[in-house]
Enzyme design. Structure first.
Site, PDB file in Angstrom:
ATOM      1  N   PHE A   1       0.815  -1.225   0.000  1.00  0.00           N
ATOM      2  CA  PHE A   1       0.000   0.000   0.000  1.00  0.00           C
ATOM      3  C   PHE A   1       0.843   1.267   0.000  1.00  0.00           C
ATOM      4  CE2 PHE A   1       0.964   0.007   4.542  1.00  0.00           C
ATOM      5  CZ  PHE A   1       1.053   1.355   4.821  1.00  0.00           C
TER       6      PHE A   1
ATOM      7  N   LYS B   1      -1.162  -7.051  -9.244  1.00  0.00           N
ATOM      8  CA  LYS B   1      -2.139  -7.197  -8.149  1.00  0.00           C
ATOM      9  C   LYS B   1      -1.745  -6.155  -7.088  1.00  0.00           C
ATOM     10  CE  LYS B   1      -3.048  -8.434  -4.470  1.00  0.00           C
ATOM     11  NZ  LYS B   1      -3.444  -7.418  -3.446  1.00  0.00           N
TER      12      LYS B   1
ATOM     13  N   GLU C   1      -4.992  -3.688  -1.736  1.00  0.00           N
ATOM     14  CA  GLU C   1      -6.437  -3.425  -1.669  1.00  0.00           C
ATOM     15  C   GLU C   1      -6.724  -2.050  -1.077  1.00  0.00           C
ATOM     16  OE1 GLU C   1      -4.563  -5.908  -0.480  1.00  0.00           O
ATOM     17  OE2 GLU C   1      -5.857  -7.267   0.631  1.00  0.00           O
ATOM     18  N   ARG C   2      -5.713  -1.478  -0.373  1.00  0.00           N
ATOM     19  CA  ARG C   2      -6.028  -0.265   0.391  1.00  0.00           C
ATOM     20  C   ARG C   2      -6.036   0.996  -0.462  1.00  0.00           C
ATOM     21  NH1 ARG C   2      -1.927  -1.679   5.187  1.00  0.00           N
ATOM     22  NH2 ARG C   2      -2.462  -3.875   5.263  1.00  0.00           N
TER      23      ARG C   2
ATOM     24  N   SER D   1       5.427  -6.871   3.292  1.00  0.00           N
ATOM     25  CA  SER D   1       5.985  -7.162   4.614  1.00  0.00           C
ATOM     26  C   SER D   1       6.786  -8.474   4.581  1.00  0.00           C
ATOM     27  CB  SER D   1       4.853  -7.259   5.632  1.00  0.00           C
ATOM     28  OG  SER D   1       3.972  -8.297   5.253  1.00  0.00           O
TER      29      SER D   1
ATOM     30  N   CYS E   1       9.418   1.895   3.339  1.00  0.00           N
ATOM     31  CA  CYS E   1      10.349   0.807   3.650  1.00  0.00           C
ATOM     32  C   CYS E   1      11.753   1.329   3.830  1.00  0.00           C
ATOM     33  CB  CYS E   1      10.326  -0.232   2.544  1.00  0.00           C
ATOM     34  SG  CYS E   1      10.947   0.439   1.016  1.00  0.00           S
TER      35      CYS E   1
ATOM     36  N   GLU F   1       9.015  -4.185  13.197  1.00  0.00           N
ATOM     37  CA  GLU F   1       8.801  -3.118  12.222  1.00  0.00           C
ATOM     38  C   GLU F   1       7.483  -2.429  12.591  1.00  0.00           C
ATOM     39  OE1 GLU F   1       7.746  -4.071   8.118  1.00  0.00           O
ATOM     40  OE2 GLU F   1       8.851  -2.322   7.420  1.00  0.00           O
TER      41      GLU F   1
HETATM   42  P1  NAD Z   1       1.594  -6.602   3.003  1.00  0.00           P
HETATM   43  O1  NAD Z   1       2.651  -7.635   3.065  1.00  0.00           O
HETATM   44  O2  NAD Z   1       0.502  -6.649   4.005  1.00  0.00           O
HETATM   45  O3  NAD Z   1       0.858  -6.621   1.568  1.00  0.00           O
HETATM   46  C1  NAD Z   1       1.617  -6.624   0.368  1.00  0.00           C
HETATM   47  C2  NAD Z   1       0.810  -7.333  -0.706  1.00  0.00           C
HETATM   48  O4  NAD Z   1       0.608  -8.690  -0.295  1.00  0.00           O
HETATM   49  C3  NAD Z   1      -0.581  -6.739  -0.941  1.00  0.00           C
HETATM   50  O5  NAD Z   1      -0.824  -6.709  -2.327  1.00  0.00           O
HETATM   51  C4  NAD Z   1      -1.511  -7.699  -0.217  1.00  0.00           C
HETATM   52  O6  NAD Z   1      -2.768  -7.792  -0.845  1.00  0.00           O
HETATM   53  C5  NAD Z   1      -0.778  -9.026  -0.308  1.00  0.00           C
HETATM   54  N1  NAD Z   1      -1.045  -9.891   0.853  1.00  0.00           N
HETATM   55  C6  NAD Z   1      -1.257  -9.495   2.134  1.00  0.00           C
HETATM   56  N2  NAD Z   1      -1.457 -10.565   2.923  1.00  0.00           N
HETATM   57  C7  NAD Z   1      -1.368 -11.662   2.131  1.00  0.00           C
HETATM   58  C8  NAD Z   1      -1.467 -13.075   2.378  1.00  0.00           C
HETATM   59  N3  NAD Z   1      -1.701 -13.568   3.590  1.00  0.00           N
HETATM   60  N4  NAD Z   1      -1.297 -13.903   1.335  1.00  0.00           N
HETATM   61  C9  NAD Z   1      -1.056 -13.437   0.102  1.00  0.00           C
HETATM   62  N5  NAD Z   1      -0.954 -12.107  -0.180  1.00  0.00           N
HETATM   63  C10 NAD Z   1      -1.094 -11.227   0.817  1.00  0.00           C
HETATM   64  O7  NAD Z   1       2.347  -5.182   3.047  1.00  0.00           O
HETATM   65  P2  NAD Z   1       1.698  -3.738   3.163  1.00  0.00           P
HETATM   66  O8  NAD Z   1       1.173  -3.540   4.546  1.00  0.00           O
HETATM   67  O9  NAD Z   1       0.804  -3.476   2.014  1.00  0.00           O
HETATM   68  O10 NAD Z   1       2.988  -2.838   2.954  1.00  0.00           O
HETATM   69  C11 NAD Z   1       3.873  -2.479   3.984  1.00  0.00           C
HETATM   70  C12 NAD Z   1       5.053  -3.427   4.064  1.00  0.00           C
HETATM   71  O11 NAD Z   1       5.759  -3.453   2.828  1.00  0.00           O
HETATM   72  C13 NAD Z   1       6.087  -2.998   5.088  1.00  0.00           C
HETATM   73  O12 NAD Z   1       6.533  -4.136   5.768  1.00  0.00           O
HETATM   74  C14 NAD Z   1       7.189  -2.387   4.263  1.00  0.00           C
HETATM   75  O13 NAD Z   1       8.462  -2.402   4.862  1.00  0.00           O
HETATM   76  C15 NAD Z   1       7.142  -3.250   3.054  1.00  0.00           C
HETATM   77  N6  NAD Z   1       7.739  -2.608   1.905  1.00  0.00           N
HETATM   78  C16 NAD Z   1       8.965  -3.047   1.502  1.00  0.00           C
HETATM   79  C17 NAD Z   1       9.586  -2.448   0.432  1.00  0.00           C
HETATM   80  C18 NAD Z   1      10.942  -2.898  -0.016  1.00  0.00           C
HETATM   81  O14 NAD Z   1      11.365  -2.463  -1.059  1.00  0.00           O
HETATM   82  N7  NAD Z   1      11.619  -3.759   0.701  1.00  0.00           N
HETATM   83  C19 NAD Z   1       8.958  -1.404  -0.257  1.00  0.00           C
HETATM   84  C20 NAD Z   1       7.691  -0.991   0.160  1.00  0.00           C
HETATM   85  C21 NAD Z   1       7.101  -1.611   1.255  1.00  0.00           C
END
Ligand code: NAD
Length: 509
Positions: A163, A187, A190-191, A240, A295, A394
């Site tokens: 998101f 994909k 959703e937020r 994450s 991130c 985190e």
């Molecule tokens: P998230 O992991 O909750 O979601 C990321 C994606 O995964 C979304 O599209 C979501 O729909 C999907 N998803 C969520 N739960 C799932 C599940 N159980 N099974 C399959 N798919 C699932 O992350 P977020 O809250 O949207 O974003 C924040 C996180 O992303 C933080 O931890 C941040 O550090 C990380 N991030 C990392 C980078 C990087 O380059 N390393 C960059 C941006 C964000």
């Protein structure tokens, strides 16, 4: 995007219905499962999103597979022209993209414009595809034998994005993937799904054939189907750490190429000789910018030797001046958090930190805000130690922890023992110390007097340890490598003088 009848949803409020984009057309979700989309600044629902079913994923993959058969044959010249068209359209619509993402993410408009600018860099890099896809050639590897290598596309590839950068992170992926001759299914989170959907509409407008880029909204159901689908050849994931690990292991077990970037806990080391004003300005913008939901945000300031007191005082002074408000108010420097639940979770960490023994220098919970937006003030915790959960977890919000250590070596050891290794920064006036740190820092991206060292589009982005799973980092040269596979050709042609037909070449004696 279209609107649905208001009576279906909240009285007096027209909600946007955010559609999938499959085979070049916007199409409403048909699964019957939906997810609400909020404006974090008001706390009100503004949209509703259809969550894709397995069948809808299969339709999108079939469309992408069909498009791949012709897209991979399109000349480099034509692909380059379309990518330049797209670059122009994204630049022309930068304010509208920023407005949409700010309205669903909450970040302030100037920050959102910065996000679009960083995304544009990746389109610009993809415009150089003729250069990136050049092969290599060795003539006369043996008598009459030449050997040459080319890089071929993989097929249908998919990207799953978080998101916090709803425009930039998709742009880390699909321009390079598509420039290389693949077709792509995105994909998004959703937020905040409107900005990535709009980016895909602009992609169609640029002239790319239907099915080359699809946007499929969804949750775990859609993700799981993409991870296991035989016709999806590679997965790019950013999100994450627990989900990155899950995506990496699941997709790899289905034989796919995977790059999965995870979470972070970035440290900024401040040596006693640092310019404390520069370090404090940097800490405030890197810790609280975008409400700490980056991130590459700084979440730990490591004060070395005697740097702690002056650093904490300088950060505190700047925090008091920070203007927090709606993203579309041009005077705001920090917006709300993305959801109510996330805001409450971050606020809870302030109490946890205090209970664990940290000193609460500034308590973000004490700042009050009008209305129902998901706002939270900024927090500074001092005397944090590595055993505390505010250090280990985190938090992903506007909470900065200060850890005090005696020496440079203690700081380096702290970084080495941390679970994550996305970015790390050092603030010092000593070039030798900075040079040592660029080698010693146990992280994939290092900043010297730069708190958020996000590489430009022609380098590659990615961390170490639990910040990244898979073999390559994302975008830039590693992105091109990820989205292509090598083909090596060996050809033998006898000397024409030995031909049975006289071609006019003198005979070799
Ligand atoms: P998230 O992991 O909750 O979601 C990321 C994606 O995964 C979304 O599209 C979501 O729909 C999907 N998803 C969520 N739960 C799932 C599940 N159980 N099974 C399959 N798919 C699932 O992350 P977020 O809250 O949207 O974003 C924040 C996180 O992303 C933080 O931890 C941040 O550090 C990380 N991030 C990392 C980078 C990087 O380059 N390393 C960059 C941006 C964000």
């Amino acid at each position: 995007m279209s609107t649905v009848a208001p009576e279906v949803l909240q009285p007096g409020l027209e909600l946007e219905r955010i559609d999938h984009l499959i085979d070049g057309r916007l199409c409403p979700g048909r699964s019957g499962r939906t997810s609400p989309v909020f404006n974090p600044a008001t706390g009100r629902q503004t949209g509703t999103l259809g969550l894709a079913s397995v069948e809808e994923v299969d339709v999108a993959v079939a469309s992408a597979k069909a498009a791949y058969q012709t897209w991979r044959e399109v000349s480099v010249a034509k692909r380059t022209k379309l990518m330049f068209n797209y670059r122009a359209l994204v630049e022309a619509n930068a304010e509208e993209i920023a407005r949409r993402l700010s309205a669903e993410h909450g970040k302030v408009l100037s920050d959102a414009m910065g996000e679009v600018a960083r995304g544009l860099e990746n389109i610009e890099f993809a415009c150089g595809l003729a250069e990136h896809l050049k092969g290599s050639y060795n003539e006369r590897a043996s008598t009459g034998v030449d050997v040459y290598s080319v890089r071929r596309p993989l097929g249908v590839v998919a990207g799953i994005t978080p998101f916090n950068f709803p425009a930039m992170v998709p742009l880390w992926m699909f321009p390079n993937a598509i420039a290389c001759g693949n077709t792509f299914i995105l994909k998004p989170s959703e937020r905040d799904p409107s900005a990535p959907t709009f980016l895909a509409e602009l992609f169609q407008e640029a002239g790319f054939p239907p099915g080359v880029l699809s946007v499929l909204h969804g949750d775990k159901v859609a993700v799981d189907r993409l991870l296991e689908h035989d016709d999806v050849k590679a997965i790019s994931f950013v999100g994450s750490t627990p989900i990155a690990k899950y995506v990496y292991t699941t997709a790899a077990s289905h034989g796919k190429r995977v790059q999965a970037l995870g979470g972070a806990k970035n440290h900024m080391v401040v040596l006693p000789d640092a310019d404390i004003d520069l370090a404090a300005d940097s800490a405030v913008s890197a810790a609280y910018g975008s409400a700490g939901e980056r991130c590459m945000a700084i979440s730990v300031a490591v004060a070395v030797g005697g740097a702690g007191d002056s650093l904490v005082a300088a950060i505190k002074e700047r925090m008091e001046k920070l203007r927090i408000g709606p993203g579309d108010d041009h005077t705001s420097e920090m917006g709300p958090l993305v959801t109510r639940e996330h805001r409450d979770r971050v606020a809870d960490y302030v109490g946890i930190g205090a209970a664990e023994g940290a000193s609460v220098v500034v308590d973000g919970r004490s700042q009050t805000f009008e209305g129902d937006g998901f706002f939270l003030g900024v927090t500074l915790l001092d005397h944090v130690t590595p055993d505390m959960s505010v250090y280990r977890d985190e938090i992903f919000g506007p909470v900065l922890c200060v850890v005090r250590v005696d020496t440079y070596h203690d700081a380096v050891e702290l970084l080495a023992n941390n679970q994550w290794g996305n970015g790390a920064a050092i603030f010092t006036r000593d070039g030798g110390a900075a040079r040592r740190f660029q080698e010693d820092a146990d992280a994939g991206m290092v900043g010297i007097n730069v708190p958020i060292p996000v590489p430009v589009g022609y380098h590659s982005f990615g961390g170490w340890k639990d910040s990244s799973f898979g073999d390559t980092t994302i975008y830039g040269p590693e992105g091109i490598h990820f989205y292509t596979r090598p083909k090596v050709l060996t050809s033998r042609w006898p000397d024409p003088s030995s031909s049975s037909v006289d071609l006019g070449f003198p005979t070799n004696t």
